[in-house]
Structure formats: C-alpha cells, structure tokens
Design a protein around this motif. Structure first.
Motif, PDB file in Angstrom:
ATOM      1  N   CYS A  73       0.811  -1.213   0.000  1.00 50.87           N
ATOM      2  CA  CYS A  73       0.000   0.000   0.000  1.00 50.87           C
ATOM      3  C   CYS A  73       0.847   1.268   0.000  1.00 50.87           C
ATOM      4  O   CYS A  73       0.334   2.348  -0.306  1.00 50.87           O
ATOM      5  N   GLY A  74       2.129   1.135   0.337  1.00 49.34           N
ATOM      6  CA  GLY A  74       2.984   2.318   0.398  1.00 49.34           C
ATOM      7  C   GLY A  74       3.226   2.974  -0.941  1.00 49.34           C
ATOM      8  O   GLY A  74       3.677   4.118  -0.993  1.00 49.34           O
ATOM      9  N   CYS A  87      -6.023  -2.290   1.173  1.00 47.72           N
ATOM     10  CA  CYS A  87      -5.435  -0.989   1.486  1.00 47.72           C
ATOM     11  C   CYS A  87      -6.516   0.018   1.879  1.00 47.72           C
ATOM     12  O   CYS A  87      -7.572   0.087   1.244  1.00 47.72           O
ATOM     13  N   THR A 100      -5.522   6.215   5.889  1.00 52.67           N
ATOM     14  CA  THR A 100      -5.679   6.829   7.203  1.00 52.67           C
ATOM     15  C   THR A 100      -5.375   8.322   7.053  1.00 52.67           C
ATOM     16  O   THR A 100      -5.261   8.836   5.946  1.00 52.67           O
ATOM     17  N   CYS A 142      -1.437   5.589   3.088  1.00 52.70           N
ATOM     18  CA  CYS A 142      -2.185   4.418   2.642  1.00 52.70           C
ATOM     19  C   CYS A 142      -1.570   3.201   3.319  1.00 52.70           C
ATOM     20  O   CYS A 142      -0.368   2.926   3.169  1.00 52.70           O
ATOM     21  N   THR A 143      -2.378   2.456   4.080  1.00 56.22           N
ATOM     22  CA  THR A 143      -1.864   1.420   4.964  1.00 56.22           C
ATOM     23  C   THR A 143      -2.593   0.107   4.708  1.00 56.22           C
ATOM     24  O   THR A 143      -3.780   0.093   4.363  1.00 56.22           O
ATOM     25  N   ARG A 144      -1.867  -0.983   4.896  1.00 57.18           N
ATOM     26  CA  ARG A 144      -2.463  -2.307   4.781  1.00 57.18           C
ATOM     27  C   ARG A 144      -3.385  -2.558   5.970  1.00 57.18           C
ATOM     28  O   ARG A 144      -3.021  -2.280   7.116  1.00 57.18           O
TER      29      ARG A 144
END
Length: 836
Positions: A504-505, A521, A524, A528-530
């Motif tokens: 997701c990075g 993903c 927040t 973008c975070t898993r």
C-alpha cells in the motif's frame, strides 16, 4: 459432401469472427499500476546453484513451512522468509543406472532422465508423501517431517501416482490417507487413468475406454465434503478438471473440450461388472464462451477451488486458453458447485449407431440411478455399497459416462478476457473490506513471469496492478497463498518468490489509494496502509465499489512551475507523469483547455506534450493533469518562454559560455607555451656561452701534465713563462715553493702519488713542500730529458698530461701520438689526454 462443406463454412465464419473480436479493445483489461522487478518491495527470493524446476509447492500454515519440490531436491523453507531453510535440503536423485536406462529408451539425458518431484503433499501429522519421475520410472516414498529425512527403504512404485514424463501434466489429492491421482499410466503416455490407492479401500481406476478418457490433459482436482449436513446422506466427492479430445460433435470430431469429472469417495466398484472400477465416474463439458458470438475457450489451463466451511458456496476459477490466428487469448471463467451438480443430475449423452451421431439419451434410466453416490434412498432399498448395485445400473454407467448438459459459467460469460496474454496459474483469496463487504481477489500468473492482481466487483473485474516477479521472462508454474499471513509464493524454473498480498505504500495520496480499489489498502490520516497492519480499524477511507475520491479531504496546494526558455523554430517535449495506467493526460494553456486551442503544432502523447516549431505564440503557462474517473490531479506545471535570438536562450547561453571558456583555455595555454619557448631559447644561449667558455678554457690548458722531480726556477729552459694558478688563492706561495714549477704552457706539474727516485716515500716533515690534502709528486726528469723509459719506469699512480708539439720534433712525441690515437677509440676517451 454437403455436410462437410457446411461445416467448413461454419468454421470459416467462426474464425473470421474470432479474428475481429481478438482485435477488440475491450478484450484487454489494463492493470492500473505496473511494478517492475527492481521496484518490488518486501520481496524475497530463493534458489540454489545447479538446482532448477521449483514447481511443486506445498504450504503448511500450521507449521509455517513451505515445502518445495524441485529437480532431484526437496526444500523446507520458513514461510515468513523463504530465504531461510528450516532443515538441510534433501537430495533425491535417480541412480546412474536408471538414468542410463532412460537414455537407452530414447529419452533426453539433458531434460528427461532426472528425478523431477511432481507430487508433494501432507500424508498425516508426521509425514509427507512424495513422488518423482525418477528418470522415467516413477517412484514414491515418505518424508519424516520432524527430521526432514527421506525414507528410501519405503520406496514404492509410482505408476499411476506420478507421470513418467516431467513435461506431462497431472493432478492428485490425499484424502484421509488415500491418494486420488489422475495421470498417464504408462511409459508411452497412452494410458490415462484416474486412480485411488494407498488407503484401506480397494484400489480403483477408470475403465480404459475412449468414451471415459480420450487423450486427457489433467490440470486440477478438488475434494468437496458434500456429506456435511446433508439431509439425503450424500457422500463426499472428488472432482477432476481436464481437457480431452471430444467425439460427440458432428463437425469437429477431433475438437478439444474442457471437462469436469467426479467420483464418490465411498465407491468400491462393482461385484461382477466394473470390478475395481469406478461406478460413480461421470463427466460433463465445462463451457467458457462469449455467448452472443458462440465463441468457446476449450482448453483449460488450470483451476483453483475457493471454499470455506460451507461447501455449498464453493466456486471454481478456471483459466482457459485459445489461439486464434496469431493472437493468444486467455479467459477466466467462474463455476458454482451447484451448477456442476445439476449437470451430473441431468440427462445422459449416448452414441446412436444407426444415426452415427451423439445425442441425448431419451429412454428409461435404470434404477438406482447410474453414477450416483450411495445415499439414504439407496440404503432404504438395500444398497449400502456399490458392490451391491445391480448389473443393469453398472452396465449403463459403463456405457454412459458423459452427461448431456453443459456446465455454464457464472454470468454465462468469462469474468476476464485478455488478448496477447498467456495466463498460467491462479489462486484466489476472499477478503472482507473496510465496509464489511466480501470481495474475491484473484492472483494470476502469466507465461512471461508477471503477476496480475485483480478484484471482482459484481460482474466486473478490475486489475489492481501487475508485478514483475522474475527478471528473466519465464512462466509462473505454481502459486500458493497463505491466507493467514497474506503472503503469496510463486514457483518457476529458476526461483521461488515470496511477495505480500499488497504494497500500500506505493500510493502516495488519498486519491491514489482509493482509486486503486485494493481491498487490502485503506487511507488513514497520514498514509495508505495495509488493513492487516492496523490493530483496529480507525477512521479510514476506502471505496472498492465505486472508488469515490470525494471521501478525501484535499488540502490546497500547487506545484512549482518549471521555467523553460527555448529558441523559436525548435521542438520541445513537456513531460507528464500520470499516476496510473488508467489515467489520461489533460493539458491546459493559459488556463484554457489545450484541445480548444486552434494550433496544429501540439501533439498530446501518453506521457508528454510535443510542441513542434515553437513560436512566440507558444509562450505562456502549461499545466498537465492526470485524469482518472473524471477527476483531475495536477502533475506538471511549466512556464515556457520563446526567444528569437539563439544567444538569449538558456541553451544558447550555456553553449556560448562553454565556447568562451574553451577560447580562454586556448589563450592561456598559448601564453604558457610562448613563455616556455622563451625560457628554452634563453637556456640554449646560456648553454652555448658556457660551452664556448669551456672550449676556450680547454684550449688554454692544453699543456703536458706529468710528475716531475724538483727543479729550481733557474734550471727551467730559457724563455719559459710562468702561468699563475686559477684554482688557488696562494699562487705566490706555490711559485715560491721549491717543490712545484709551472711551464709556459707546454708543461704543468700536477701532484700525484709518486715515490722519490731512491724508492722511498717523500719526506712529510715540516720542511717538505706540498699542496695540503694532495699526494706528493713523483720526481722524474724534466721535459728536456724526458723519455718513455722514464715514464714506464716510474712507480706511480699519478698521471702526465702532455702538450704535443709539432710532428717530427722528437721520437717521444711521435710514439705518444700513436698511443693517443689508439686511446681515441675508447668510448670515454678525451683526445687531449691519456693515462700512460
């Protein structure tokens, strides 16, 4: 003849239609992101020198170990990091004599005559079951899990469990200690079989009839526990997927079609008919087609079974291939278990000898129903096992294994069609998104070593990204996934690769994260975070269904404009880096849509704007936007200035500055060279002057030098002129000394290690006359009575320097001249002096 012409016309029509459709743009779903081999993150790779064919993968999620079967080797790798081995690898190679036999039978010693691991599965809690081709003589045995050791003592024949040929496909499952395998059962590969052995039941196999199996190519199998919570007391079933040559069609008697077959787990064969043969073997055609054009994908490549605890929700994903003209086309079709069951419960197909064609069986079907598993209704009628079934049921089952109904895919069409792509493997994960909705995510391997990740959104499929798993293009030959750890493992000829389900990075903005439509993903407040990396779901943004970027709270911001100065009449290219493969570039000029600017010099390219033959009218502000789903994102901003004089352009100014610097360097080097030339001329003149002085000095000093005896000035010949010394400040003292005398240029006395005439050393008392620090001279006769005998007889290491006079003056001079001519032949000879 007429029927043959009719078939040919139909065939030609279908081929023309296929060629037209193969060129259609909607047959090429573009992955939104492309990630190259070097840009992959959190990727791990495993390989060993001199080992290949990492194609058999077995994942044990409980023990967190990935078992890898390769050519003559088996590996146990840590699931969280495949670069680390749990235990030392097992080497299981075929003996030399087996390899020699393989070669003698005409097989290739470079590819065929090795032990390729083709089957590797968990047998029980303590052992694995493994089979290899063993140089075209299949063998199977067990691996003890704890110590990871191979039990060669328990090695057994692998015929029917593993293919002879490493290039041939096969499939197999271990269910409750029993092996269900589908492969080619002989050396020549002409005897297909679906076999059950290893367990406490009788060994079972298919009948060797073309109506049962006709040159099949097995690609997959599945175990479905249909007995669970069954009101009718049904049996568990094993499904097999394959392609084979069909004979049931009039026009295409040699057509290849896709099939699904099934047998019941409790099948024990018949008592008289079909002894040790399947009594429940049925097969049906799998249809994967574009219905409006009646275009069929007949060759199945692989299949993946997606099921949870509820077997009724089981679905199968199959990859199908076709090649129409020069176009390779791959399709993915999805099938429900209930649709397959319905086909097996439907009418049978039979061959009518009188009409010489196949058709639906329309007569009465025997009771109990042929090919059915033993259920509660059978038991009520006294049939508790297949051994108790009547012969008419078994004879009918033997002659009618093919069902008339086709198994239609979900939606009656493929979920994905790709042209110029060869899909090879597929695995599927079912994930719950932030909204609570479930989505199927497909991981699809290609023949070029790429991985496509796609999400099914209703009847539509969206390819999130494509990843280049292998730097060197090669097929993805196996895929397995860890649903707990969200990891994928891919096997090929050269490597095993481990990648996470999502990176997701790579999505740097909220809009990019949401437009990805990746169920793994979420956005927040900061990145973008898993989803799996979050302890709980906070206030996050995600919209897999519609990719609504209005959820993002945009902060006002603008890019810094890049100033450019160009010369009129040149061409310039303005880059535009789009955020995805699905985005299109949109340009503005002076806040106006570039498409509305009446200028033929603009050419909008996918990643740049080309302005040809720029002029003053092109000066101004340019902006590039990446437009996706009707939303624009500024990705480039330029301020262009067009000048008429080249010297005023930045490029021309840089070139002029470079030219001035070059001329300055040339001028400085010229000055330096001129100065060096002057120094050389000056030094040359000084050297000439010094040489002239030296020559004059030598000319003045051309006198005879030799040790002589003490003579007083009054004894010198008449007319002798004294020459003052140039090397001492005590010339007067020397002249006053009775020990040394100087001639008029024809004689010069030089001190030497000389002895007195009486053979004794000179006196060193205080009255002795000599030059300090110099040896005393040898006393010889004066030049008026000097001869060679005197010189030769002088016991001295001094030397005599003689100024030669005119020729023929005396015999001494003549003889000395001859000696000097001989001396001149030496390399270091001085023509004016000689040691005698």
């Amino acid at each position: 003849m007429a029927r043959g012409v009719s078939c040919l016309r139909v065939f030609n029509f279908v081929m023309v239609t296929l060629l037209q459709l193969a060129q259609a743009s909607d047959w090429n779903t573009v992955p939104r992101k492309t990630v190259s081999h070097s840009a992959l993150k959190e990727v791990r790779r495993f390989s060993k020198p001199n080992v290949s064919n990492y194609t058999t993968l077995q994942l044990d999620e409980e023990e967190q170990v990935l078992y890898v079967g390769a050519r003559e080797a088996v590996f146990a790798l840590f699931m969280h990091d495949v670069t680390e081995e749990v235990k030392e690898a097992i080497v299981w190679d075929a003996p030399v004599e087996k390899k020699m036999e393989c070669v003698q039978k005409g097989k290739n010693n470079q590819t065929d005559c090795f032990n390729y691991i083709r089957f590797l599965q968990t047998f029980n809690s303590t052992h694995l079951y493994i089979c290899g081709t063993y140089a075209f003589q299949p063998r199977c045995t067990y691996i003890e899990v704890r110590n990871f050791t191979l039990n060669k003592a328990a090695m057994e024949d692998g015929k029917g469990k593993c293919p002879y040929d490493p290039a041939k496909s096969h499939t197999g499952l271990i269910v409750d200690g029993e092996l269900y395998s589908a492969t080619l059962n002989n050396f020549l590969g002409t005897e297909p079989v679906i076999l059950r052995n290893l367990g406490h039941h009788y060994s079972m196999k298919t009948e060797y009839l073309a109506s049962w199996l006709n040159e099949p190519n097995f690609v997959g199998s599945a175990y479905i526990q249909e007995s669970a919570n069954s009101e009718m007391g049904d049996d568990d079933k094993i499904y097999f997927f394959f392609s084979e040559r069909a004979v049931e069609y009039d026009c295409y008697r040699e057509q290849v079609v896709a099939r699904v077959a099934r047998v019941c787990k409790g099948d024990m064969g018949g008592a008289r008919t079909l002894q040790k043969k399947w009594t429940t073997f049925l097969k049906a055609r799998l249809l994967c087609s574009v219905p409006e054009q009646q275009l069929h994908f007949n060759k199945i490549q692989t299949v993946y079974t997606l099921n949870n605890s509820d077997w009724q929700s089981t679905v199968f994903f199959g990859i199908f291939q076709a090649q129409w003209a020069d176009v390779d086309v791959s399709a993915i079709c999805q099938y429900r278990i209930e649709d397959i069951q319905q086909a097996f419960n439907g009418p049978y197909k039979e061959y009518r000898e009188q009409a010489q064609k196949w058709g639906q069986y329309s007569d009465k079907v025997p009771t109990p129903r042929p090919g059915a598993c033993i259920t509660n209704s059978h038991r009520l009628n006294g049939y508790n096992t297949s051994l108790e079934l009547p012969d008419n049921t078994l004879n009918f089952a033997k002659k009618h294994p093919l069902m008339d109904d086709l198994v239609q895919p979900v939606g009656r069409r493929p979920v994905l069609i790709q042209k110029n792509v060869n899909y090879t493997q597929i695995v599927v994960d079912r994930v719950v998104a932030a909204s609570g909705n479930q989505y199927n995510v497909l991981f699809i391997g290609t023949g070029a070593g790429w991985l496509h990740k796609a999400v099914m959104i209703g009847s539509h499929i969206h390819i999130i990204e494509e990843l280049q798993l292998f730097e060197k293009a090669q097929p993805v030959e196996s895929l397995v996934i860890s649903k707990k750890k969200k990891l994928l493992f891919a096997g090929s000829q050269t490597h095993v690769v481990q990648v996470p389900f999502a990176d997701c990075g790579k999505y740097r903005s909220c809009e990019d994260c949401i437009l990805a439509r990746d169920p793994y993903c979420v956005w927040t407040k900061w990145a973008c975070t898993r989803m799996g990396a979050l302890p709980k779901l906070p206030d996050v943004d995600q919209d897999v269904e519609f990719a609504d970027i209005s959820l993002c709270h945009r902060t006002p911001g603008d890019l810094k404009a890049e100033n450019l100065t160009v010369v009129a009449g040149t061409n310039i290219l303005l880059p535009c880096q789009l955020i995805s493969n699905l985005a299109v570039p949109k340009w503005t000029f002076q806040q106006q849509e570039l498409a509305h600017v009446p200028d033929a010099n603009y050419e909008v390219r996918p990643k740049a704007l080309l302005i040809s033959d720029v002029g003053p009218q092109h000066s101004g502000s340019y902006r590039c936007y990446s437009e996706e789903k009707r939303e624009r994102f500024l990705v480039g901003k330029y301020w262009l200035k067009v000048v008429s004089k080249p010297a005023m352009a930045l490029e021309s100014q840089a070139a002029a500055s470079s030219l001035e610097l070059a001329w300055l360097c040339v001028f400085v080097l010229g000055v330096v060279c001129f100065c060096l030339l002057g120094v050389v001329i000056y030094l040359n003149r000084k050297l000439k002057e010094r040489l002239e002085k030296t020559a004059a000095s030598k000319e003045a000093e051309r006198v005879t030098v030799y040790p002589t005896e003490r003579i007083l000035p009054k004894e010198l010949p008449k007319g002798t002129k004294f020459i003052p010394s140039q090397t001492s400040g005590t010339d007067e003292k020397l002249w006053e000394s009775p020990s040394y005398y100087y001639s008029d240029g024809s004689l010069k006395i030089v001190p030497g290690h000389a002895l007195c005439q009486n053979g004794s050393s000179p006196s060193h008392n205080g009255t002795a006359n000599g030059i300090p620090g110099q040896p005393l001279p040898t006393a010889v006769q004066s030049p008026t009575r000097l001869n060679l005998a005197n010189i030769r007889g002088a016991n001295t290491n001094g030397y005599i320097r003689l100024q030669l006079g005119e020729e023929g003056v005396d015999p001494f001079s003549e003889e000395l001249r001859k000696k000097l001519k001989q001396r001149q032949m030496l390399p270091d000879a001085n023509p004016e002096e000689s040691s005698v």
